[in-house]
Design a protein around this motif. Structure first.
Motif, PDB file in Angstrom:
ATOM      1  N   ASP A   1      57.142  33.868  30.985  1.00 53.96           N
ATOM      2  CA  ASP A   1      57.734  35.192  30.794  1.00 53.96           C
ATOM      3  C   ASP A   1      58.620  35.576  31.976  1.00 53.96           C
ATOM      4  N   VAL A   2      58.191  35.181  33.169  1.00 54.46           N
ATOM      5  CA  VAL A   2      58.929  35.501  34.398  1.00 54.46           C
ATOM      6  C   VAL A   2      58.906  34.276  35.303  1.00 54.46           C
ATOM      7  N   VAL A   3      60.031  33.988  35.936  1.00 60.18           N
ATOM      8  CA  VAL A   3      60.096  32.914  36.932  1.00 60.18           C
ATOM      9  C   VAL A   3      60.343  33.544  38.304  1.00 60.18           C
ATOM     10  N   VAL A   4      59.459  33.220  39.253  1.00 62.58           N
ATOM     11  CA  VAL A   4      59.585  33.690  40.634  1.00 62.58           C
ATOM     12  C   VAL A   4      59.930  32.490  41.511  1.00 62.58           C
TER      13      VAL A   4
ATOM     14  N   TRP B   1      54.456  41.628  43.088  1.00 69.38           N
ATOM     15  CA  TRP B   1      53.231  41.870  42.310  1.00 69.38           C
ATOM     16  C   TRP B   1      53.326  43.193  41.550  1.00 69.38           C
ATOM     17  N   ALA B   2      53.841  44.215  42.223  1.00 64.20           N
ATOM     18  CA  ALA B   2      54.002  45.516  41.559  1.00 64.20           C
ATOM     19  C   ALA B   2      54.966  45.403  40.382  1.00 64.20           C
ATOM     20  N   ARG B   3      56.029  44.635  40.544  1.00 66.59           N
ATOM     21  CA  ARG B   3      56.995  44.470  39.455  1.00 66.59           C
ATOM     22  C   ARG B   3      56.388  43.674  38.297  1.00 66.59           C
ATOM     23  N   LEU B   4      55.566  42.706  38.611  1.00 65.72           N
ATOM     24  CA  LEU B   4      54.910  41.941  37.552  1.00 65.72           C
ATOM     25  C   LEU B   4      53.933  42.817  36.780  1.00 65.72           C
ATOM     26  N   ARG B   5      53.183  43.650  37.496  1.00 62.35           N
ATOM     27  CA  ARG B   5      52.253  44.566  36.816  1.00 62.35           C
ATOM     28  C   ARG B   5      53.019  45.544  35.929  1.00 62.35           C
ATOM     29  N   GLU B   6      54.155  46.027  36.433  1.00 60.91           N
ATOM     30  CA  GLU B   6      54.972  46.955  35.640  1.00 60.91           C
ATOM     31  C   GLU B   6      55.527  46.250  34.402  1.00 60.91           C
ATOM     32  N   ARG B   7      55.949  45.004  34.569  1.00 63.71           N
ATOM     33  CA  ARG B   7      56.456  44.227  33.421  1.00 63.71           C
ATOM     34  C   ARG B   7      55.361  44.063  32.362  1.00 63.71           C
ATOM     35  N   LEU B   8      54.155  43.794  32.808  1.00 62.76           N
ATOM     36  CA  LEU B   8      53.044  43.639  31.876  1.00 62.76           C
ATOM     37  C   LEU B   8      52.754  44.952  31.156  1.00 62.76           C
ATOM     38  N   ARG B   9      52.726  46.044  31.911  1.00 63.82           N
ATOM     39  CA  ARG B   9      52.466  47.354  31.291  1.00 63.82           C
ATOM     40  C   ARG B   9      53.558  47.729  30.292  1.00 63.82           C
ATOM     41  N   SER B  10      54.817  47.479  30.653  1.00 66.60           N
ATOM     42  CA  SER B  10      55.931  47.824  29.772  1.00 66.60           C
ATOM     43  C   SER B  10      55.874  47.027  28.477  1.00 66.60           C
ATOM     44  N   ARG B  11      55.504  45.764  28.584  1.00 64.02           N
ATOM     45  CA  ARG B  11      55.456  44.939  27.377  1.00 64.02           C
ATOM     46  C   ARG B  11      54.291  45.341  26.498  1.00 64.02           C
ATOM     47  N   ASP B  12      53.154  45.659  27.113  1.00 63.98           N
ATOM     48  CA  ASP B  12      51.991  46.070  26.347  1.00 63.98           C
ATOM     49  C   ASP B  12      52.258  47.399  25.628  1.00 63.98           C
ATOM     50  N   GLY B  13      53.092  48.247  26.248  1.00 63.48           N
ATOM     51  CA  GLY B  13      53.382  49.542  25.655  1.00 63.48           C
ATOM     52  C   GLY B  13      54.490  49.515  24.620  1.00 63.48           C
ATOM     53  N   ALA B  14      55.150  48.323  24.554  1.00 67.71           N
ATOM     54  CA  ALA B  14      56.290  48.229  23.625  1.00 67.71           C
ATOM     55  C   ALA B  14      55.821  48.121  22.189  1.00 67.71           C
TER      56      ALA B  14
END
Length: 203
Positions: A125-128, A190-203
């Motif tokens: 989903d994300v590449v770091v 880490w904060a951005r990854l958590r936000e990405r997870l929350r945004s996708r779960d809320g979509a």
């Protein structure tokens, strides 16, 4: 669940970033560690390696003699491909098993040294990417790992270029500086990854 591919050139500091992210709560899937596990004594992986390369690649205690096997496969691309054909499917299966154990709210971090080289970015989903310039990496490999400059340059040249890694990055961690400058960046990622997870779960 959010799957994250973490990569970086040798000497960039990827392992330290993986350690920090795991300490924050990421579920770490370490490809290098799994590659060692799947050829431990008693495994089908080791049996397959011995069948392919002969008992001469075993140490006295029955474990895999990695330097001896390395001398064979790094001198012959065909033999290296034969080894990869044994090990890579086992690593993939074990990595998938670890990922299946994660919950829907987890971030699964795949530590993949050759992510860019093997075209694996679409699998995550994300590449770091942990980035550092070649001079910094060379200094670390010589000063911290005890390589000669020629050995370090050879290892670096065998990997994807810095530009190729950055081309597949969604997020970049700059690790050109001292260690104390690294953790704030990793916390921000880490904060951005958590936000990405929350945004996708809320979509």
């Amino acid at each position: 669940m959010l799957t994250v591919g973490l990569t970086g050139g040798i000497g960039a500091g990827k392992s330290e970033v993986a350690r920090l992210l795991a300490s924050y709560g990421a579920i770490l899937v370490d490809s290098d560690r799994i590659a060692r596990e799947v050829v431990e004594p008693g495994t089908e992986g080791l049996a397959a390696v011995v069948a392919e390369f002969g008992a001469g690649v075993l140490a006295a205690d029955g474990s895999l003699d990695r330097p001896k096997l390395g001398a064979i496969v790094f001198a012959d691309e065909g033999r290296r491909k034969a080894l990869n054909a044994i090990v890579h499917p086992l690593v993939g299966a074990r990595s998938a098993e670890v990922q299946r154990s994660a919950g829907p709210g987890d971030i699964v971090l795949h530590d993949v040294p050759l992510l860019a080289e093997n075209g694996l970015a679409p699998h995550y989903d994300v590449v770091v990417v942990v980035d550092a310039d070649s001079g910094t990496r060379l200094d670390r490999l010589v000063g911290l790992r005890g390589m000669t400059p020629d050995e370090a340059r050879s290892r670096m040249a065998a990997q994807a270029s810095r530009e190729e890694r950055l081309a597949v990055a969604d997020l970049v961690i700059d690790n050109d500086g001292p260690l104390d400058a690294l953790e704030p960046q990793v916390k921000a990622v880490w904060a951005r990854l958590r936000e990405r997870l929350r945004s996708r779960d809320g979509a």
